[in-house]
Design a protein around this motif. Structure first.
Motif, PDB file in Angstrom:
ATOM      1  N   HIS A 137     -16.364   0.986  16.464  1.00  0.00           N
ATOM      2  CA  HIS A 137     -17.601   0.207  16.466  1.00  0.00           C
ATOM      3  C   HIS A 137     -17.621  -0.878  15.399  1.00  0.00           C
ATOM      4  N   LEU A 138     -16.772  -0.769  14.383  1.00  0.00           N
ATOM      5  CA  LEU A 138     -16.648  -1.819  13.377  1.00  0.00           C
ATOM      6  C   LEU A 138     -15.348  -2.571  13.604  1.00  0.00           C
ATOM      7  N   SER A 139     -15.439  -3.875  13.837  1.00  0.00           N
ATOM      8  CA  SER A 139     -14.248  -4.686  14.051  1.00  0.00           C
ATOM      9  C   SER A 139     -13.698  -5.171  12.714  1.00  0.00           C
ATOM     10  N   VAL A 140     -12.386  -5.292  12.642  1.00  0.00           N
ATOM     11  CA  VAL A 140     -11.778  -5.740  11.384  1.00  0.00           C
ATOM     12  C   VAL A 140     -12.160  -7.191  11.110  1.00  0.00           C
ATOM     13  N   PRO A 141     -12.319  -7.539   9.837  1.00  0.00           N
ATOM     14  CA  PRO A 141     -12.661  -8.917   9.493  1.00  0.00           C
ATOM     15  C   PRO A 141     -11.451  -9.842   9.651  1.00  0.00           C
ATOM     16  N   GLU A 142     -11.700 -11.064   9.993  1.00  0.00           N
ATOM     17  CA  GLU A 142     -10.621 -12.042  10.103  1.00  0.00           C
ATOM     18  C   GLU A 142      -9.916 -12.201   8.760  1.00  0.00           C
ATOM     19  N   ARG A 143     -10.702 -12.236   7.695  1.00  0.00           N
ATOM     20  CA  ARG A 143     -10.173 -12.394   6.346  1.00  0.00           C
ATOM     21  C   ARG A 143     -10.687 -11.222   5.507  1.00  0.00           C
ATOM     22  N   LEU A 144      -9.775 -10.447   4.986  1.00  0.00           N
ATOM     23  CA  LEU A 144     -10.143  -9.228   4.270  1.00  0.00           C
ATOM     24  C   LEU A 144     -10.372  -9.516   2.793  1.00  0.00           C
ATOM     25  N   THR A 145     -11.585  -9.198   2.322  1.00  0.00           N
ATOM     26  CA  THR A 145     -11.928  -9.369   0.918  1.00  0.00           C
ATOM     27  C   THR A 145     -12.590  -8.093   0.401  1.00  0.00           C
ATOM     28  N   ARG A 146     -12.785  -8.030  -0.884  1.00  0.00           N
ATOM     29  CA  ARG A 146     -13.465  -6.875  -1.460  1.00  0.00           C
ATOM     30  C   ARG A 146     -14.871  -6.738  -0.890  1.00  0.00           C
ATOM     31  N   GLY A 147     -15.517  -7.870  -0.655  1.00  0.00           N
ATOM     32  CA  GLY A 147     -16.875  -7.859  -0.121  1.00  0.00           C
ATOM     33  C   GLY A 147     -16.962  -7.426   1.325  1.00  0.00           C
ATOM     34  N   SER A 148     -15.841  -7.434   2.044  1.00  0.00           N
ATOM     35  CA  SER A 148     -15.855  -7.050   3.454  1.00  0.00           C
ATOM     36  C   SER A 148     -16.430  -5.660   3.656  1.00  0.00           C
ATOM     37  N   PHE A 149     -16.120  -4.743   2.732  1.00  0.00           N
ATOM     38  CA  PHE A 149     -16.496  -3.350   2.922  1.00  0.00           C
ATOM     39  C   PHE A 149     -17.929  -3.043   2.502  1.00  0.00           C
ATOM     40  N   LYS A 150     -18.688  -4.080   2.111  1.00  0.00           N
ATOM     41  CA  LYS A 150     -20.121  -3.882   1.911  1.00  0.00           C
ATOM     42  C   LYS A 150     -20.784  -3.480   3.221  1.00  0.00           C
ATOM     43  N   ARG A 151     -20.195  -3.869   4.326  1.00  0.00           N
ATOM     44  CA  ARG A 151     -20.744  -3.580   5.654  1.00  0.00           C
ATOM     45  C   ARG A 151     -20.267  -2.233   6.197  1.00  0.00           C
ATOM     46  N   GLY A 152     -19.488  -1.516   5.416  1.00  0.00           N
ATOM     47  CA  GLY A 152     -18.941  -0.254   5.877  1.00  0.00           C
ATOM     48  C   GLY A 152     -17.421  -0.314   5.874  1.00  0.00           C
ATOM     49  N   MET A 153     -16.800   0.715   6.408  1.00  0.00           N
ATOM     50  CA  MET A 153     -15.343   0.806   6.425  1.00  0.00           C
ATOM     51  C   MET A 153     -14.813   0.022   7.629  1.00  0.00           C
ATOM     52  N   LEU A 154     -14.631  -1.279   7.437  1.00  0.00           N
ATOM     53  CA  LEU A 154     -14.302  -2.159   8.556  1.00  0.00           C
ATOM     54  C   LEU A 154     -12.894  -1.943   9.105  1.00  0.00           C
ATOM     55  N   VAL A 155     -11.999  -1.434   8.285  1.00  0.00           N
ATOM     56  CA  VAL A 155     -10.629  -1.177   8.742  1.00  0.00           C
ATOM     57  C   VAL A 155     -10.400   0.328   8.743  1.00  0.00           C
ATOM     58  N   CYS A 156     -10.047   0.862   9.890  1.00  0.00           N
ATOM     59  CA  CYS A 156      -9.759   2.291   9.984  1.00  0.00           C
ATOM     60  C   CYS A 156      -8.596   2.640   9.053  1.00  0.00           C
ATOM     61  N   HIS A 157      -8.714   3.750   8.367  1.00  0.00           N
ATOM     62  CA  HIS A 157      -7.695   4.165   7.404  1.00  0.00           C
ATOM     63  C   HIS A 157      -6.298   4.210   8.012  1.00  0.00           C
ATOM     64  N   GLN A 158      -6.193   4.667   9.272  1.00  0.00           N
ATOM     65  CA  GLN A 158      -4.893   4.802   9.914  1.00  0.00           C
ATOM     66  C   GLN A 158      -4.268   3.456  10.268  1.00  0.00           C
ATOM     67  N   ALA A 159      -5.067   2.406  10.329  1.00  0.00           N
ATOM     68  CA  ALA A 159      -4.561   1.078  10.684  1.00  0.00           C
ATOM     69  C   ALA A 159      -4.322   0.202   9.454  1.00  0.00           C
ATOM     70  N   PHE A 160      -4.391   0.802   8.273  1.00  0.00           N
ATOM     71  CA  PHE A 160      -4.356   0.098   6.993  1.00  0.00           C
ATOM     72  C   PHE A 160      -3.045   0.406   6.289  1.00  0.00           C
ATOM     73  N   MET A 161      -2.100  -0.525   6.327  1.00  0.00           N
ATOM     74  CA  MET A 161      -0.826  -0.324   5.652  1.00  0.00           C
ATOM     75  C   MET A 161      -0.841  -1.097   4.333  1.00  0.00           C
ATOM     76  N   VAL A 162      -0.509  -0.404   3.239  1.00  0.00           N
ATOM     77  CA  VAL A 162      -0.640  -0.993   1.918  1.00  0.00           C
ATOM     78  C   VAL A 162       0.652  -0.840   1.131  1.00  0.00           C
ATOM     79  N   ARG A 163       0.890  -1.798   0.275  1.00  0.00           N
ATOM     80  CA  ARG A 163       2.025  -1.693  -0.641  1.00  0.00           C
ATOM     81  C   ARG A 163       1.803  -0.477  -1.540  1.00  0.00           C
ATOM     82  N   ARG A 164       2.771   0.409  -1.577  1.00  0.00           N
ATOM     83  CA  ARG A 164       2.590   1.685  -2.281  1.00  0.00           C
ATOM     84  C   ARG A 164       2.320   1.490  -3.771  1.00  0.00           C
ATOM     85  N   ALA A 165       2.940   0.492  -4.384  1.00  0.00           N
ATOM     86  CA  ALA A 165       2.736   0.257  -5.815  1.00  0.00           C
ATOM     87  C   ALA A 165       1.303  -0.152  -6.130  1.00  0.00           C
ATOM     88  N   LEU A 166       0.597  -0.633  -5.107  1.00  0.00           N
ATOM     89  CA  LEU A 166      -0.789  -1.081  -5.277  1.00  0.00           C
ATOM     90  C   LEU A 166      -1.783   0.069  -5.110  1.00  0.00           C
TER      91      LEU A 166
END
Length: 258
Positions: A137-166
């Motif tokens: 029900h929440l679509s990912v933002p075109e441009r991901l910023t810290r403020g994006s998640f004020k609206r909730g968890m816009l990116v599903c955890h399973q679809a979120f690949m991150v640099r491990r060192a970060l």
């Protein structure tokens, strides 16, 4: 220890009914140009007493790596996964969740060639029979910023690949929404120019997980997390906007059911 490009981390505990589709999904990913050798599938199991590990070994990749021992719950196991992972990037794909297609992982790896910090996609919701229920029900933002998640968890955890060192450890004071807190922290440690939107559905999420079964507790935790990261007034204001959105979703579902 050989470093990989990406570690796919799967958390399991007595998941014999769900693990098969997940490991099979990872195994059938079409990877070319040497990509295959840059991927590891790591299963962090909480000392399952059923056939979870037997199925994982039988139906998963030949080189699947399994660590099975007692843990303190989901997020403790995820922290173990972060520490054990050999990949430059990490992607959590838990039991019951799958890649959306056999080229989904290749899309992540292709984007990783440009060395971003975060790579993300959209998610579809499926039932235990793998039947499509709806887009998330929440679509990912075109441009991901810290403020994006004020609206909730816009990116599903399973679809979120991150640099491990970060990636920081998950905060174990949260039982149901530590993944939301974790994503905000990851985003806060980088810039929008270092985040890549794949513009495609990449993950099928099984709609019967820990958070789904504890919806109210999860929402309470998310409220506290939002206050912590964004302040009380903005958080209360956003929740006043959430109410009509929830009502519209319910009305829409009722209409579709008729």
């Amino acid at each position: 220890m050989e470093e990989k490009l990406v570690s796919i981390v799967t958390i399991t505990y007595n998941a014999e009914k769900e693990i098969g589709v997940t490991v099979a999904s990872v195994k059938k990913q079409k990877l070319t140009g040497g990509m295959e050798s840059g991927v590891e599938h790591l299963i962090v199991d909480g000392a399952s007493k059923d056939k979870t590990l037997e199925i994982a070994r039988r139906e998963g990749r030949e080189d699947v790596r399994i660590v099975s021992e007692k843990d303190k719950g989901l997020y403790d196991a995820m922290n173990k996964g972060l520490h054990l992972a050999r990949g430059k990037y990490v992607l959590f794909l838990n039991a019951g969740d799958t890649f959306h297609s056999d080229v989904s992982l290749a899309a992540y790896l292709k984007a990783a060639e440009k060395n971003p910090d975060i790579i993300y996609g959209d998610t579809d919701i499926v039932d235990s029979e793998r039947r499509f229920i709806s887009p998330r029900h929440l679509s990912v933002p075109e441009r991901l910023t810290r403020g994006s998640f004020k609206r909730g968890m816009l990116v599903c955890h399973q679809a979120f690949m991150v640099r491990r060192a970060l990636a920081p450890d998950y905060d174990l004071s949260y039982r149901f929404s530590a993944d939301y807190d974790w994503e905000v922290k990851c985003i806060s440690s980088t810039s929008p120019d270092k985040c890549v939107n794949l513009h495609r559905v990449t993950i099928d999420y099984l709609s019967d997980g820990l958070t789904d079964n504890n919806k109210l507790k999860s929402l309470r935790e998310r409220f506290e997390i939002m206050k912590r990261h964004y302040g009380v007034i903005p958080t209360v204001g956003m929740h006043l906007l959430f109410v009509p959105r929830m009502i519209l979703r319910k009305v829409s579902r009722i209409g579709k059911a008729r």
